[in-house]
Design a protein around this motif. Structure first.
Motif, PDB file in Angstrom:
ATOM      1  N   TRP A 270      51.536  31.697  40.348  1.00  0.00           N
ATOM      2  CA  TRP A 270      50.303  31.024  40.783  1.00  0.00           C
ATOM      3  C   TRP A 270      49.216  31.298  39.755  1.00  0.00           C
ATOM      4  N   PRO A 271      48.308  30.355  39.525  1.00  0.00           N
ATOM      5  CA  PRO A 271      47.342  30.557  38.456  1.00  0.00           C
ATOM      6  C   PRO A 271      46.341  31.689  38.705  1.00  0.00           C
ATOM      7  N   GLU A 272      45.908  31.869  39.961  1.00  0.00           N
ATOM      8  CA  GLU A 272      44.923  32.899  40.312  1.00  0.00           C
ATOM      9  C   GLU A 272      45.018  33.141  41.814  1.00  0.00           C
ATOM     10  N   PRO A 273      44.429  34.226  42.304  1.00  0.00           N
ATOM     11  CA  PRO A 273      44.413  34.447  43.754  1.00  0.00           C
ATOM     12  C   PRO A 273      43.681  33.314  44.486  1.00  0.00           C
ATOM     13  N   GLU A 274      44.263  32.912  45.616  1.00  0.00           N
ATOM     14  CA  GLU A 274      43.783  31.721  46.313  1.00  0.00           C
ATOM     15  C   GLU A 274      43.377  32.005  47.757  1.00  0.00           C
ATOM     16  N   VAL A 275      42.379  31.256  48.214  1.00  0.00           N
ATOM     17  CA  VAL A 275      42.077  31.111  49.628  1.00  0.00           C
ATOM     18  C   VAL A 275      42.633  29.746  50.018  1.00  0.00           C
TER      19      VAL A 275
ATOM     20  N   ALA B 291      38.821  39.065  51.411  1.00  0.00           N
ATOM     21  CA  ALA B 291      39.272  39.210  50.021  1.00  0.00           C
ATOM     22  C   ALA B 291      38.210  39.900  49.168  1.00  0.00           C
ATOM     23  N   TYR B 292      36.971  39.506  49.338  1.00  0.00           N
ATOM     24  CA  TYR B 292      35.891  40.074  48.526  1.00  0.00           C
ATOM     25  C   TYR B 292      35.497  41.476  48.991  1.00  0.00           C
ATOM     26  N   ASP B 293      35.298  41.641  50.302  1.00  0.00           N
ATOM     27  CA  ASP B 293      34.736  42.889  50.812  1.00  0.00           C
ATOM     28  C   ASP B 293      35.758  43.995  51.009  1.00  0.00           C
ATOM     29  N   VAL B 294      36.975  43.651  51.373  1.00  0.00           N
ATOM     30  CA  VAL B 294      37.995  44.662  51.645  1.00  0.00           C
ATOM     31  C   VAL B 294      38.935  44.840  50.450  1.00  0.00           C
ATOM     32  N   LEU B 295      39.385  43.730  49.885  1.00  0.00           N
ATOM     33  CA  LEU B 295      40.344  43.808  48.777  1.00  0.00           C
ATOM     34  C   LEU B 295      39.679  43.935  47.409  1.00  0.00           C
ATOM     35  N   GLY B 296      38.384  43.628  47.335  1.00  0.00           N
ATOM     36  CA  GLY B 296      37.656  43.779  46.073  1.00  0.00           C
ATOM     37  C   GLY B 296      37.855  42.656  45.075  1.00  0.00           C
TER      38      GLY B 296
ATOM     39  N   ASP C 175      37.033  39.577  42.815  1.00  0.00           N
ATOM     40  CA  ASP C 175      35.757  39.134  42.229  1.00  0.00           C
ATOM     41  C   ASP C 175      35.711  37.625  42.023  1.00  0.00           C
ATOM     42  N   THR C 176      36.800  36.956  42.365  1.00  0.00           N
ATOM     43  CA  THR C 176      36.845  35.496  42.306  1.00  0.00           C
ATOM     44  C   THR C 176      37.982  35.016  43.194  1.00  0.00           C
ATOM     45  N   ALA C 177      37.939  33.743  43.528  1.00  0.00           N
ATOM     46  CA  ALA C 177      39.023  33.127  44.286  1.00  0.00           C
ATOM     47  C   ALA C 177      39.016  31.635  43.992  1.00  0.00           C
ATOM     48  N   ILE C 178      40.192  31.042  44.109  1.00  0.00           N
ATOM     49  CA  ILE C 178      40.331  29.605  43.929  1.00  0.00           C
ATOM     50  C   ILE C 178      40.950  29.004  45.187  1.00  0.00           C
ATOM     51  N   SER C 179      40.916  27.703  45.259  1.00  0.00           N
ATOM     52  CA  SER C 179      41.746  26.941  46.181  1.00  0.00           C
ATOM     53  C   SER C 179      42.428  25.868  45.351  1.00  0.00           C
TER      54      SER C 179
ATOM     55  N   ARG D  30      36.951  26.464  42.401  1.00  0.00           N
ATOM     56  CA  ARG D  30      36.458  27.838  42.230  1.00  0.00           C
ATOM     57  C   ARG D  30      35.441  28.176  43.317  1.00  0.00           C
ATOM     58  N   HIS D  31      35.701  29.265  44.012  1.00  0.00           N
ATOM     59  CA  HIS D  31      34.767  29.748  45.030  1.00  0.00           C
ATOM     60  C   HIS D  31      33.643  30.547  44.376  1.00  0.00           C
ATOM     61  N   PRO D  32      32.488  30.593  45.009  1.00  0.00           N
ATOM     62  CA  PRO D  32      31.409  31.423  44.463  1.00  0.00           C
ATOM     63  C   PRO D  32      31.864  32.883  44.393  1.00  0.00           C
ATOM     64  N   ALA D  33      31.370  33.587  43.410  1.00  0.00           N
ATOM     65  CA  ALA D  33      31.652  35.018  43.283  1.00  0.00           C
ATOM     66  C   ALA D  33      30.952  35.759  44.417  1.00  0.00           C
ATOM     67  N   PRO D  34      31.426  36.950  44.757  1.00  0.00           N
ATOM     68  CA  PRO D  34      30.803  37.695  45.853  1.00  0.00           C
ATOM     69  C   PRO D  34      29.283  37.863  45.683  1.00  0.00           C
ATOM     70  N   ALA D  35      28.838  38.135  44.474  1.00  0.00           N
ATOM     71  CA  ALA D  35      27.401  38.347  44.237  1.00  0.00           C
ATOM     72  C   ALA D  35      26.581  37.078  44.441  1.00  0.00           C
TER      73      ALA D  35
END
Length: 184
Positions: A91-96, A121-126, A128-132, A168-173
């Motif tokens: 898979w290209p990157e971690p996905e939601v 994914a952001y708060d527990v797994l850390g 820093d980005t996610a895709i769909s 691309r999902h927004p970054a946690p920050a």
């Protein structure tokens, strides 16, 4: 208790419960995957193939420590689909990702559960980005991605599905309400 399910956290949103996948989901999943509605998520599939998909989701949790949750309506207990975190080999990157049963579309469930999964994914797994990863013809999934403030980032040549869009999902920050309170 199943040793895998005891390690899959249960999340709750206002209207939904995200729980461990279960073989009890098979009837609803088999009906969905036998229909044309499953064309964007690898279907149609036979019932025995759908059983293997459920097993695959358990395996992803075991290997990665995260995965897709089965999602139920809180008020009725009705199974509405599978939503969660996905990053299999190749898979290209971690996905939601999200897959809703036909009867559950148009109610905002995908957005609600995907927000909880992304916050996890952001708060527990850390992360820093996610895709769909979305089929270019899947307007409903693109609408969910937009509601999640994701943006089309690039096109990806998937070895099985061909050209797909990476949102691309927004970054946690960059999230105003992306913290644990999203699914508390």
């Amino acid at each position: 208790m199943n040793p895998i399910t005891q390690h899959i956290p249960r999340l709750e949103t206002e209207r939904l419960i995200l729980r461990a996948p279960s073989e009890t989901d098979l009837d609803a999943d088999a009906e969905f995957f036998a229909s044309d509605a499953a064309k964007y998520v690898g279907g149609p599939l036979r019932r025995d193939e759908v059983w293997r998909v459920i097993a695959l989701h358990f395996g992803h949790w075991a290997l990665r420590g995260y995965g897709y949750w089965s999602v139920d309506e809180k008020d009725t207990g009705t199974y509405v689909g599978r939503i969660g975190l996905w990053f299999p080999e190749g898979w290209p990157e971690p996905e939601v990702g999200w897959t809703l049963m036909t009867h559950a579309t148009g109610k905002g469930y995908a957005t609600e559960a995907a927000l909880a999964a992304r916050a996890y994914a952001y708060d527990v797994l850390g992360w820093d980005t996610a895709i769909s990863l979305i089929d270019p013809d899947n307007d409903a999934s693109k609408a969910v991605a937009k509601r999640l403030d994701a943006e089309l980032d690039y096109h990806y040549e998937h070895p099985k599905f061909g050209t797909t869009e990476i949102w691309r999902h927004p970054a946690p920050a960059d999230l105003v309400n992306g913290g644990m309170e999203a699914y508390a």
